[in-house]
Design an enzyme around this catalytic site. Structure first.
Site, PDB file in Angstrom:
ATOM      1  N   VAL A  11       0.832  -1.197   0.000  1.00 22.16           N
ATOM      2  CA  VAL A  11       0.000   0.000   0.000  1.00 22.16           C
ATOM      3  C   VAL A  11       0.874   1.258   0.000  1.00 22.16           C
ATOM      4  CG1 VAL A  11      -1.732   1.287   1.318  1.00 22.16           C
ATOM      5  CG2 VAL A  11      -1.890  -1.199   1.145  1.00 22.16           C
ATOM      6  N   THR A 121      -5.459  -0.814   7.008  1.00 22.28           N
ATOM      7  CA  THR A 121      -6.802  -1.283   7.368  1.00 22.28           C
ATOM      8  C   THR A 121      -6.858  -1.482   8.881  1.00 22.28           C
ATOM      9  OG1 THR A 121      -7.007  -2.363   5.255  1.00 22.28           O
ATOM     10  CG2 THR A 121      -8.503  -3.107   6.983  1.00 22.28           C
ATOM     11  N   GLY A 257      -7.560 -15.895  -1.112  1.00 21.12           N
ATOM     12  CA  GLY A 257      -6.383 -15.839  -0.244  1.00 21.12           C
ATOM     13  C   GLY A 257      -5.890 -14.403  -0.213  1.00 21.12           C
ATOM     14  N   CYS A 260      -5.539  -9.619   2.451  1.00 24.67           N
ATOM     15  CA  CYS A 260      -6.694  -8.834   2.897  1.00 24.67           C
ATOM     16  C   CYS A 260      -7.917  -9.662   3.275  1.00 24.67           C
ATOM     17  CB  CYS A 260      -7.072  -7.818   1.827  1.00 24.67           C
ATOM     18  SG  CYS A 260      -5.847  -6.533   1.654  1.00 24.67           S
TER      19      CYS A 260
HETATM   20  C1  UDX Z   1      -8.554  -7.205  -2.176  1.00 21.32           C
HETATM   21  C2  UDX Z   1      -9.637  -6.199  -2.591  1.00 21.32           C
HETATM   22  O1  UDX Z   1     -10.158  -6.554  -3.874  1.00 21.32           O
HETATM   23  C3  UDX Z   1      -9.085  -4.788  -2.579  1.00 21.32           C
HETATM   24  O2  UDX Z   1     -10.121  -3.867  -2.897  1.00 21.32           O
HETATM   25  C4  UDX Z   1      -8.559  -4.536  -1.172  1.00 21.32           C
HETATM   26  O3  UDX Z   1      -8.190  -3.273  -0.942  1.00 21.32           O
HETATM   27  C5  UDX Z   1      -7.429  -5.501  -0.879  1.00 21.32           C
HETATM   28  O4  UDX Z   1      -7.975  -6.826  -0.934  1.00 21.32           O
HETATM   29  P1  UDX Z   1      -6.535  -8.462  -3.357  1.00 21.32           P
HETATM   30  O5  UDX Z   1      -6.372  -9.196  -2.077  1.00 21.32           O
HETATM   31  O6  UDX Z   1      -5.333  -7.891  -4.013  1.00 21.32           O
HETATM   32  O7  UDX Z   1      -7.546  -7.235  -3.193  1.00 21.32           O
HETATM   33  O8  UDX Z   1      -7.163  -9.489  -4.398  1.00 21.32           O
HETATM   34  P2  UDX Z   1      -8.546  -9.730  -5.154  1.00 21.32           P
HETATM   35  O9  UDX Z   1      -8.360  -9.499  -6.590  1.00 21.32           O
HETATM   36  O10 UDX Z   1      -9.663  -9.025  -4.511  1.00 21.32           O
HETATM   37  O11 UDX Z   1      -8.706 -11.317  -4.939  1.00 21.32           O
HETATM   38  C6  UDX Z   1      -8.687 -11.891  -3.641  1.00 21.32           C
HETATM   39  C7  UDX Z   1      -8.805 -13.392  -3.712  1.00 21.32           C
HETATM   40  O12 UDX Z   1     -10.090 -13.798  -4.176  1.00 21.32           O
HETATM   41  C8  UDX Z   1      -7.794 -14.072  -4.653  1.00 21.32           C
HETATM   42  O13 UDX Z   1      -7.293 -15.224  -4.019  1.00 21.32           O
HETATM   43  C9  UDX Z   1      -8.618 -14.452  -5.868  1.00 21.32           C
HETATM   44  O14 UDX Z   1      -8.108 -15.582  -6.529  1.00 21.32           O
HETATM   45  C10 UDX Z   1      -9.978 -14.739  -5.233  1.00 21.32           C
HETATM   46  N1  UDX Z   1     -11.113 -14.535  -6.150  1.00 21.32           N
HETATM   47  C11 UDX Z   1     -11.402 -13.290  -6.623  1.00 21.32           C
HETATM   48  C12 UDX Z   1     -11.924 -15.626  -6.499  1.00 21.32           C
HETATM   49  O15 UDX Z   1     -11.674 -16.755  -6.069  1.00 21.32           O
HETATM   50  N2  UDX Z   1     -12.999 -15.401  -7.318  1.00 21.32           N
HETATM   51  C13 UDX Z   1     -13.309 -14.176  -7.810  1.00 21.32           C
HETATM   52  O16 UDX Z   1     -14.317 -14.071  -8.547  1.00 21.32           O
HETATM   53  C14 UDX Z   1     -12.487 -13.086  -7.456  1.00 21.32           C
END
Ligand code: UDX
Length: 437
Positions: A11, A121, A257, A260
């Site tokens: 961040v 956060t 995973g 966040c």
């Molecule tokens: C997240 C939030 O999206 C972001 O707004 C916040 O500030 C930080 O946390 P991030 O952790 O980088 O971002 O990843 P993100 O793209 O949201 O995906 C999180 C997880 O969900 C990943 O493991 C991804 O594989 C999974 N995922 C996402 C799914 O399994 N299915 C989906 O449809 C979307």
């Protein structure tokens, strides 16, 4: 404006590079000397598309600097962003030790009026705590205001998200502070929501909890699809066309995973518990996610029985594509379970191997090429939907594996394509493909 960003993690680094791109003079401070030296030499300690060129550009034109010196960083900026880590404690609550340290440090060093913006956060109420610490320690002639500015940056597209986010949330009850923050973000032409501090803090947790809920929901539907002979991709498309539901975050797989969602969902359950509210819906979301992450192992055991001495190719180590982050990655959990089962694991990832090594050490073998990972493997598990993995020629499975069994945890391949090859293929929420001929 003269801005200091405290913390050179995901961040902090994205924030400092992007604020410099907006024309501000930015100093980024971190206590890790090695990291700061790397950054001073124009190298990013994290893999984040677009970040390193931006850091180099602003280091060169003198609008961005890196330091470990608190006096230099805090004595006279107009704005200080707090972007330090808020890791999870063993009981699922948020560890605020870095927030405490940084707040005391800022209070000790500031010499001029300043706006302190929290990007980390933090549980609802933390910014009030920061305010109390600052106010009780600074001389009365210095004016300091604390603003909650939660971030919504996704790893892998964080630089893009900074400039093209859906909204910016500013939490403050001070109109002057709100107006300064609005000036900072105005050039981005992103809708700005100004609200009170506690609501801003809650917006962050509620957003992540809702997105995590969408994922666990679609994963549950996928698990039912498998049993009733429906196809999750058709179903997700069908429901996503309803504007009230929307098509995003409906990709079924082996769960969420990263740094966040797992942490923030647990923290919100705790936060609710603290005010005697049992957040059962979110507890189930977490439970479903834990189950989802162990699906590849369950499917593998159903298909081939014991995994003892079985050669397994694990494709993908990061928690999602376009990042080298392996925190709370389903793949790491799968690797650990495979080891426990006595399997021999060889893992491929285009970027995340160095970070995975820090966690898994030499318990598994690492492959810098998919073909080498697959060579002589009896089972391939796809854990991350990297483009490299999605676009491999599908004949590599039967070319490099004797009798290929593929468990695709991210539904990387269209069923009608994979059906053309002599492989056994199991994915999430779709029919199994049985090897023909
Ligand atoms: C997240 C939030 O999206 C972001 O707004 C916040 O500030 C930080 O946390 P991030 O952790 O980088 O971002 O990843 P993100 O793209 O949201 O995906 C999180 C997880 O969900 C990943 O493991 C991804 O594989 C999974 N995922 C996402 C799914 O399994 N299915 C989906 O449809 C979307």
């Amino acid at each position: 404006m003269k801005i200091t960003v405290a913390g050179a993690g995901y961040v902090g680094l994205v924030t400092c590079a992007c604020l410099a791109e907006l024309g501000h003079y930015v100093t980024c401070i971190d206590i890790q000397k090695e990291k700061i030296e790397m950054l001073q030499n124009g190298r990013s300690p994290i893999y984040e598309p677009g970040l390193e060129p931006l850091l180099q550009k602003h280091l060169q034109n003198g609008t961005l600097q890196f330091t470990t010196d608190s006096h230099q960083a805090y004595s006279n900026p107009e704005i200080i962003y707090i972007a330090v880590g808020t890791p999870e404690k063993e009981d699922g609550t948020v560890d605020l030790k870095y927030i405490h340290v940084i707040t005391h440090t800022i209070a000790h060093y500031i010499k001029n009026d300043v706006l302190i913006c929290t990007k980390s956060t933090v549980p609802v109420g933390t910014n009030d705590l920061i305010k109390e610490i600052i106010y009780s320690r600074i001389p009365s002639n210095i004016k300091a205001e604390v603003v909650a500015t939660p971030e919504f940056l996704r790893e892998g597209s964080a630089v893009f998200d900074f400039f093209h986010g859906d909204r910016i949330v500013i939490g403050t009850d001070n109109p002057e502070a709100a107006s300064i923050m609005e000036q900072i973000y105005l050039p981005l032409k992103i809708p700005i929501i100004t609200t009170d501090i506690r609501s801003a803090e809650m917006i962050k947790y509620a957003s992540n909890a809702f997105l995590a809920t969408k994922i666990s929901f679609i994963n549950e539907i996928a698990n039912i699809c498998e049993k009733v002979g429906a196809n999750i991709e058709e179903v997700a498309y069908g429901i996503g066309q309803d504007k009230r539901i929307g098509p995003n975050f409906l990709k079924a797989g082996i769960g969420f995973g990263g740094s966040c969602f797992p942490k923030d969902t647990k923290a919100l359950v705790q936060l609710a518990g603290d005010v005697e509210h049992s957040f059962e819906l979110l507890e189930s979301v977490i439970k479903v996610n834990n189950h989802q992450q162990s699906l590849p192992i369950l499917k593998a055991k159903q298909k081939i029985g014991s995994l003892h001495n079985k050669k397994v190719a694990l494709l993908g180590l990061s928690f999602k594509p376009d990042t080298d982050d392996v925190r709370e990655s389903a793949s790491i959990k799968i690797a650990k379970e495979l080891i426990q089962e006595g399997a021999i694991v060889r893992a491929y990832d285009p970027i995340a191997i160095p970070n995975a090594k820090k966690v898994l050490g030499d318990t598994i073998e690492y492959a810098y090429d998919i073909r080498f990972a697959l060579h002589e493997a009896e089972l391939a598990i796809i854990a991350t939907d990297w483009e490299h993995i999605k676009h491999v020629p599908l004949d590599i499975f039967h070319t490099f594996m004797e009798d290929p069994i593929i468990i695709d945890g991210r539904n990387c391949y269209p069923l009608r394509e994979i059906q053309k090859y002599p492989v056994t293929y199991m994915s999430i929420g779709r029919a199994n493909v049985h090897k023909s001929g």
